[in-house]
Scaffold this motif. Sequence first.
Motif, short mmCIF file in Angstrom:
data_model
loop_
_atom_site.label_atom_id
_atom_site.label_comp_id
_atom_site.label_asym_id
_atom_site.label_seq_id
_atom_site.Cartn_x
_atom_site.Cartn_y
_atom_site.Cartn_z
N GLN A 58 1.05 -1.61 -0.22
CA GLN A 58 -0.04 0.20 0.03
C GLN A 58 0.99 1.08 0.23
O GLN A 58 1.71 1.78 1.14
N GLY A 59 0.62 2.26 -1.05
CA GLY A 59 1.13 3.35 -1.53
C GLY A 59 2.47 3.38 -2.05
O GLY A 59 3.63 4.79 -2.50
N THR A 60 2.52 2.52 -2.53
CA THR A 60 3.98 2.03 -3.13
C THR A 60 3.46 2.62 -4.59
O THR A 60 2.81 2.48 -4.82
N LYS A 61 4.85 3.78 -4.85
CA LYS A 61 4.18 4.63 -6.51
C LYS A 61 5.28 3.62 -7.79
O LYS A 61 6.24 2.99 -7.31
N ALA B 239 6.52 -3.64 -14.97
CA ALA B 239 5.77 -2.55 -14.15
C ALA B 239 7.54 -2.24 -12.81
O ALA B 239 8.21 -3.13 -13.06
N GLU B 240 7.50 -1.05 -12.97
CA GLU B 240 8.67 -0.33 -11.90
C GLU B 240 8.41 0.86 -11.22
O GLU B 240 7.86 1.05 -10.76
N PHE B 241 9.59 1.13 -9.88
CA PHE B 241 8.78 2.03 -8.99
C PHE B 241 9.25 2.87 -9.82
O PHE B 241 10.06 3.91 -10.72
N ALA B 242 8.39 3.88 -9.07
CA ALA B 242 8.33 5.12 -9.57
C ALA B 242 8.80 6.22 -8.45
O ALA B 242 8.91 7.71 -8.87
N GLU B 243 8.97 5.54 -7.71
CA GLU B 243 10.29 6.83 -6.64
C GLU B 243 11.39 5.86 -5.99
O GLU B 243 11.44 4.83 -5.94
N SER B 244 12.24 6.44 -5.19
CA SER B 244 13.04 5.57 -4.45
C SER B 244 12.70 5.38 -2.75
O SER B 244 11.66 5.88 -2.49
N LYS B 245 13.25 4.49 -2.18
CA LYS B 245 12.55 4.39 -1.29
C LYS B 245 12.84 5.34 0.35
O LYS B 245 11.46 5.06 0.78
N ALA B 246 13.66 6.44 -0.39
CA ALA B 246 13.31 6.82 0.68
C ALA B 246 12.10 8.39 0.80
O ALA B 246 11.54 8.92 1.79
N THR C 127 1.06 13.05 -5.60
CA THR C 127 2.08 12.86 -6.58
C THR C 127 3.76 13.85 -5.66
O THR C 127 3.08 15.18 -5.27
N ALA C 128 4.55 12.89 -4.89
CA ALA C 128 5.69 14.02 -5.11
C ALA C 128 6.82 14.22 -5.88
O ALA C 128 6.49 14.28 -7.40
N ARG C 129 6.71 16.32 -5.46
CA ARG C 129 7.43 16.43 -6.93
C ARG C 129 9.06 16.77 -6.77
O ARG C 129 8.74 16.79 -5.40
N PRO C 130 9.29 15.79 -7.98
CA PRO C 130 10.82 15.50 -7.03
C PRO C 130 11.69 17.69 -7.39
O PRO C 130 11.13 18.47 -7.92
N GLU C 131 12.63 17.54 -6.21
CA GLU C 131 12.98 19.05 -6.45
C GLU C 131 13.92 18.79 -7.37
O GLU C 131 14.52 18.01 -8.10
N PRO C 132 14.46 20.02 -8.03
CA PRO C 132 15.64 20.95 -9.12
C PRO C 132 16.58 20.18 -8.83
O PRO C 132 17.17 20.33 -7.38
N SER C 133 17.98 20.14 -9.58
CA SER C 133 19.37 19.22 -9.22
C SER C 133 19.65 20.76 -8.43
O SER C 133 19.94 21.66 -9.02
N SER C 134 20.64 20.19 -7.40
CA SER C 134 21.72 21.39 -7.16
C SER C 134 22.54 20.86 -7.92
O SER C 134 23.75 22.09 -7.34
#
Length: 147
Positions: A68-71, A101-108, A119-126
């Motif tokens: 449950q909750g896995t993206k 099927a693939e994961f759409a986000e990291s474990k963290a 939907t989680a928004r990725p942070e722009p690359s620093s």
Amino acid sequence: MNKVILMGRLTRDPEVRYSQGESSTAVARFTLAVDRRFKRDGDQQTADFIGCVAFGRTGEFIEKYAHQGTKLVVDGRIQTGSYTNKEGQRVYTTDVVVENAEFAESKAAAANNEGSYQTARPEPSSAVGDGFMNIPDGVEDEGLPFN
């Protein structure tokens, strides 16, 4: 052509069964909550809940790693069917038969969103020199040519 690509979160743990016979096959059933891109005035629902089924190795992957909750990002095809229920009524079904099927986000990121279907928004690359331009704070999504 019958091709479907979805990205969403599992609404609950998948139901997994194994077929009978000489070589049993995993059959994983689950529902993905897929966010709608746009919201019409008056709409309460901002996600569609899409029934999926995965067979064999893909079903085993879902059983072992998804909860449950896995993206996930899944691709496959739409399959329709029908059956007669206990009351003698004809019931029509529509499922996505998942081929990959693939994961759409990291474990963290998944740990931070536990129990959330947004939907989680990725942070722009620093990182400097990674080939990507940083997007400054305050730039609205509508001003970008992509999402």
